[in-house]
Design an enzyme around this catalytic site. Structure first.
Site, short mmCIF file in Angstrom:
data_model
loop_
_atom_site.label_atom_id
_atom_site.label_comp_id
_atom_site.label_asym_id
_atom_site.label_seq_id
_atom_site.Cartn_x
_atom_site.Cartn_y
_atom_site.Cartn_z
N ILE A 13 0.89 -1.26 -0.13
CA ILE A 13 0.06 0.00 0.15
C ILE A 13 0.82 1.18 0.15
N THR A 37 12.30 -5.21 4.71
CA THR A 37 11.89 -6.77 5.08
C THR A 37 11.65 -7.41 3.93
N THR A 140 -6.21 -1.01 10.88
CA THR A 140 -7.00 -1.96 10.06
C THR A 140 -8.22 -2.31 10.67
N ASP A 141 -9.10 -2.80 9.76
CA ASP A 141 -10.33 -3.47 10.33
C ASP A 141 -10.32 -4.36 11.31
N GLU A 142 -9.10 -5.03 11.22
CA GLU A 142 -9.10 -6.17 12.26
C GLU A 142 -8.96 -6.12 13.65
N TYR A 165 -1.11 -10.33 15.20
CA TYR A 165 -1.10 -9.24 14.21
C TYR A 165 -2.25 -8.05 14.47
N SER A 166 -3.48 -8.41 14.86
CA SER A 166 -4.36 -7.46 14.98
C SER A 166 -4.08 -6.84 16.56
N LYS A 169 -1.61 -4.28 16.18
CA LYS A 169 -2.30 -3.04 15.41
C LYS A 169 -3.09 -2.44 16.33
N LYS A 204 -0.42 -12.91 0.36
CA LYS A 204 -1.84 -12.50 0.53
C LYS A 204 -2.69 -12.88 -0.26
N ARG A 229 -14.60 -11.19 3.75
CA ARG A 229 -13.66 -10.18 3.76
C ARG A 229 -14.56 -8.77 3.19
N HIS A 291 -9.23 -17.96 13.20
CA HIS A 291 -9.50 -17.42 12.11
C HIS A 291 -10.71 -16.41 12.34
P1 NAD Z 1 3.34 -4.91 3.44
O1 NAD Z 1 3.88 -5.91 4.26
O2 NAD Z 1 3.29 -4.91 2.10
O3 NAD Z 1 4.40 -3.78 3.48
C1 NAD Z 1 5.09 -3.21 4.86
C2 NAD Z 1 6.34 -2.43 4.75
O4 NAD Z 1 6.78 -1.97 6.06
C3 NAD Z 1 7.32 -2.94 3.81
O5 NAD Z 1 7.92 -2.41 2.84
C4 NAD Z 1 8.49 -3.38 4.88
O6 NAD Z 1 9.81 -3.23 4.49
C5 NAD Z 1 8.21 -2.24 5.91
N1 NAD Z 1 8.62 -2.52 7.25
C6 NAD Z 1 8.32 -3.51 8.16
N2 NAD Z 1 8.96 -3.27 9.25
C7 NAD Z 1 9.53 -1.99 9.08
C8 NAD Z 1 10.34 -1.19 10.06
N3 NAD Z 1 10.57 -1.63 11.47
N4 NAD Z 1 10.77 -0.26 9.78
C9 NAD Z 1 10.52 0.47 8.52
N5 NAD Z 1 9.67 -0.10 7.42
C10 NAD Z 1 9.39 -1.51 7.97
O7 NAD Z 1 2.17 -4.25 3.98
P2 NAD Z 1 1.06 -3.60 3.47
O8 NAD Z 1 -0.31 -4.64 3.18
O9 NAD Z 1 1.28 -2.68 2.30
O10 NAD Z 1 0.35 -2.72 4.80
C11 NAD Z 1 0.69 -1.59 4.94
C12 NAD Z 1 -0.27 -0.80 6.24
O11 NAD Z 1 -1.31 -1.09 6.10
C13 NAD Z 1 0.27 -1.70 7.37
O12 NAD Z 1 0.37 -0.95 8.57
C14 NAD Z 1 -1.16 -2.50 7.54
O13 NAD Z 1 -1.17 -3.00 8.86
C15 NAD Z 1 -1.93 -1.69 7.08
N6 NAD Z 1 -3.27 -2.25 6.04
C16 NAD Z 1 -3.03 -3.15 5.44
C17 NAD Z 1 -4.42 -3.80 4.59
C18 NAD Z 1 -4.20 -4.69 3.75
O14 NAD Z 1 -5.06 -5.24 2.83
N7 NAD Z 1 -2.94 -5.04 3.09
C19 NAD Z 1 -5.52 -3.22 5.12
C20 NAD Z 1 -5.65 -2.36 5.98
C21 NAD Z 1 -4.43 -2.07 6.63
O1 DAU Z 2 -8.90 -6.81 6.68
C1 DAU Z 2 -7.57 -6.02 6.72
C2 DAU Z 2 -6.61 -6.91 6.48
O2 DAU Z 2 -6.22 -7.64 5.51
C3 DAU Z 2 -4.88 -6.25 6.91
O3 DAU Z 2 -4.91 -5.94 8.10
C4 DAU Z 2 -3.81 -7.37 6.85
O4 DAU Z 2 -2.56 -6.61 6.92
C5 DAU Z 2 -4.21 -8.05 5.60
O5 DAU Z 2 -2.90 -8.96 5.50
C6 DAU Z 2 -5.50 -8.79 5.15
O6 DAU Z 2 -5.47 -9.84 6.51
P1 DAU Z 2 -6.31 -10.97 6.03
O7 DAU Z 2 -5.68 -12.10 6.99
O8 DAU Z 2 -7.62 -11.05 5.99
O9 DAU Z 2 -5.65 -11.38 4.69
P2 DAU Z 2 -5.18 -12.79 3.95
O10 DAU Z 2 -4.85 -12.32 2.33
O11 DAU Z 2 -4.01 -13.13 4.53
O12 DAU Z 2 -6.38 -13.51 3.98
C7 DAU Z 2 -7.71 -13.30 3.33
C8 DAU Z 2 -8.61 -14.35 3.62
O13 DAU Z 2 -8.04 -15.49 2.79
C9 DAU Z 2 -8.44 -14.95 4.73
O14 DAU Z 2 -9.80 -15.27 5.38
C10 DAU Z 2 -7.63 -15.91 4.97
C11 DAU Z 2 -7.78 -16.50 3.56
N1 DAU Z 2 -6.70 -17.33 2.90
C12 DAU Z 2 -5.31 -16.75 2.85
C13 DAU Z 2 -4.25 -17.13 2.26
C14 DAU Z 2 -3.01 -16.49 2.12
C15 DAU Z 2 -6.96 -18.60 2.29
O15 DAU Z 2 -7.79 -19.10 2.56
N2 DAU Z 2 -5.68 -19.13 1.69
C16 DAU Z 2 -4.37 -18.49 1.81
O16 DAU Z 2 -3.63 -19.31 1.39
#
Ligand code: NAD
Ligand code: DAU
Length: 351
Positions: A13, A37, A140-142, A165-166, A169, A204, A229, A291
């Site tokens: 993001i 990372t 996050t909504d989590e 994780y959640s 957060k 993901k 979701r 889960h």
């Molecule tokens: P991501 O895992 O793709 O990216 C995380 C980034 O943070 C990476 O570039 C990593 O190198 C960097 N990072 C990790 N530890 C660090 C540290 N100690 N110092 C500096 N950089 C560091 O994550 P994402 O999916 O892009 O999510 C970004 C943010 O949005 C997170 O805070 C996550 O909780 C939140 N979020 C994600 C989602 C989603 O669906 N992916 C939804 C809602 C909120």
């Molecule tokens: O809701 C926001 C969150 O969404 C963010 O805060 C997190 O950073 C982000 O990782 C995401 O969390 P989820 O756990 O919902 O995402 P994930 O893509 O890991 O999984 C989505 C759904 O799919 C979840 O119900 C688990 C399921 N899943 C996931 C994987 C990786 C599977 O069934 N099989 C899989 O291999």
């Protein structure tokens, strides 16, 4: 918004957000502090490397000295904290780093910002901050936990996180709240639902399933695949964050979501259909411990108060996402040929 510190900008993001900033704000300086990372990938930002408004620094948000040096050099007016350990499955096997980065890293950023932004940093009773500064925590909504078959998360839903994780957060959100309540720090928290789109690491659901489809590998669906979701195209998350930065009332939390609830199995079948692969690839595997069954976001506050709304439907967002991964096979191949293979084997072995 002139000098902005974006943390975690090499991730999914964060990199989309930096692209969005550079495309939509002319006069801006963006410093991307990212530890790189496994989830950080400079390929996500390759096209803007030469942009004079963009500056990359490799480092840890928990490194106070480094964060102080960056504030001295750039006099930031805005901090957007994306940096985090973000994958629920990894938090189940290795929670420690989630607490260090997501909680202590957040507190480090807040504390250095407070020191730089308070009008009189030595007066512990003063709540006066410079004009026009803001810290935005990307949450996050989590943090709200899981829902039953009905209902939605609002900003006043009590926090009840279920995974390490959640929990990390939610803890960070409480620290942000405390900096507002105790010191009067100008903050916002955004809580978004599941994002999808370009540059998402294939741990993901959506990029993992696309990658496995293209490689004719099994698609590991956790449990019955009926977990729900709310899905939002990543660009819509970026516009929502920009809206909160510009118009969000200080101290407020804003939920962000697309009114777009889908069961995992529905998404997996859609990806199979769009890549022309057979449903025989679906493999139901052992469920994720703890889960969360269902998430749903009530986005009334951000839509009515700030006038934000998503631009993409699930159909348009998924079509452009699948197309992007098909057009960027080398981006994916580079990731999945490395350490990722070990991750995949360990995470999915015996499942
Ligand atoms: P991501 O895992 O793709 O990216 C995380 C980034 O943070 C990476 O570039 C990593 O190198 C960097 N990072 C990790 N530890 C660090 C540290 N100690 N110092 C500096 N950089 C560091 O994550 P994402 O999916 O892009 O999510 C970004 C943010 O949005 C997170 O805070 C996550 O909780 C939140 N979020 C994600 C989602 C989603 O669906 N992916 C939804 C809602 C909120
Ligand atoms: O809701 C926001 C969150 O969404 C963010 O805060 C997190 O950073 C982000 O990782 C995401 O969390 P989820 O756990 O919902 O995402 P994930 O893509 O890991 O999984 C989505 C759904 O799919 C979840 O119900 C688990 C399921 N899943 C996931 C994987 C990786 C599977 O069934 N099989 C899989 O291999």
């Amino acid at each position: 918004m002139k000098n902005i510190l974006v943390t975690g900008g090499a991730g999914f993001i964060g990199s989309n957000f930096i692209h969005y900033l550079l495309e939509n704000y002319g006069d801006i300086q963006v410093v991307n502090l990212d530890l790189l990372t496994y989830a950080g990938n400079l390929d996500n930002l390759a096209d803007i490397r030469e942009d004079g408004r963009y500056h990359f620094v490799r480092g840890d948000i928990h490194d106070r000295k480094l964060v102080e040096e960056l504030f001295d050099a750039w006099t930031f007016d805005t901090v957007v904290n994306f940096a985090a350990e973000s994958h629920v499955d990894r938090s189940i096997t290795n929670p420690d780093i989630f607490l260090t980065t997501n909680v202590l890293g957040t507190q480090t950023l807040l504390d250095v910002a407070k020191k730089n932004w308070k009008l009189d940093p030595d007066d512990k009773y003063s709540r006066e901050f410079k004009e026009g500064v803001k810290y935005l925590q990307v949450s996050t909504d989590e943090v709200y936990g899981a829902l039953g078959p009905t209902g939605m998360f609002t900003e006043t839903t009590p926090l009840a996180p279920n995974s390490p994780y959640s929990a990390s957060k939610a803890s960070a959100d409480f620290v942000v709240r405390a900096y507002d309540k105790t010191y009067g720090m100008p903050v916002n928290i955004t809580r978004c639902s599941n994002n999808y789109g370009p540059y998402q690491f294939p741990e993901k659901l959506i990029p993992l399933m696309i990658n496995n489809c293209l490689a004719d590998k099994n698609l590991p669906v956790y449990g019955d695949g009926m977990q729900i979701r709310d899905w939002l195209y990543v660009e819509d998350h970026c516009t929502a964050i920009a809206t909160v930065l510009e118009k969000g009332r200080l101290g407020e939390v804003y939920n962000i979501g697309g009114n777009n609830e889908r069961a995992n199995i529905e998404i997996v079948k859609l990806i199979l259909e769009n890549t022309g692969k057979s449903e025989d690839l679906i493999l139901h595997v052992k469920d994720r411990p703890g889960h969360d069954r269902r998430y749903a976001i009530d986005n009334t506050k951000i839509t009515t108060e700030l006038g934000w709304s998503p631009k993409y439907t699930f159909q348009t967002g998924m079509a452009s996402t699948i197309e992007w991964y098909l057009q960027h096979k080398s981006w994916m191949d580079k990731i999945v040929s490395g350490e990722y293979m070990n991750y995949y084997e360990t995470m999915y072995a015996g499942r």
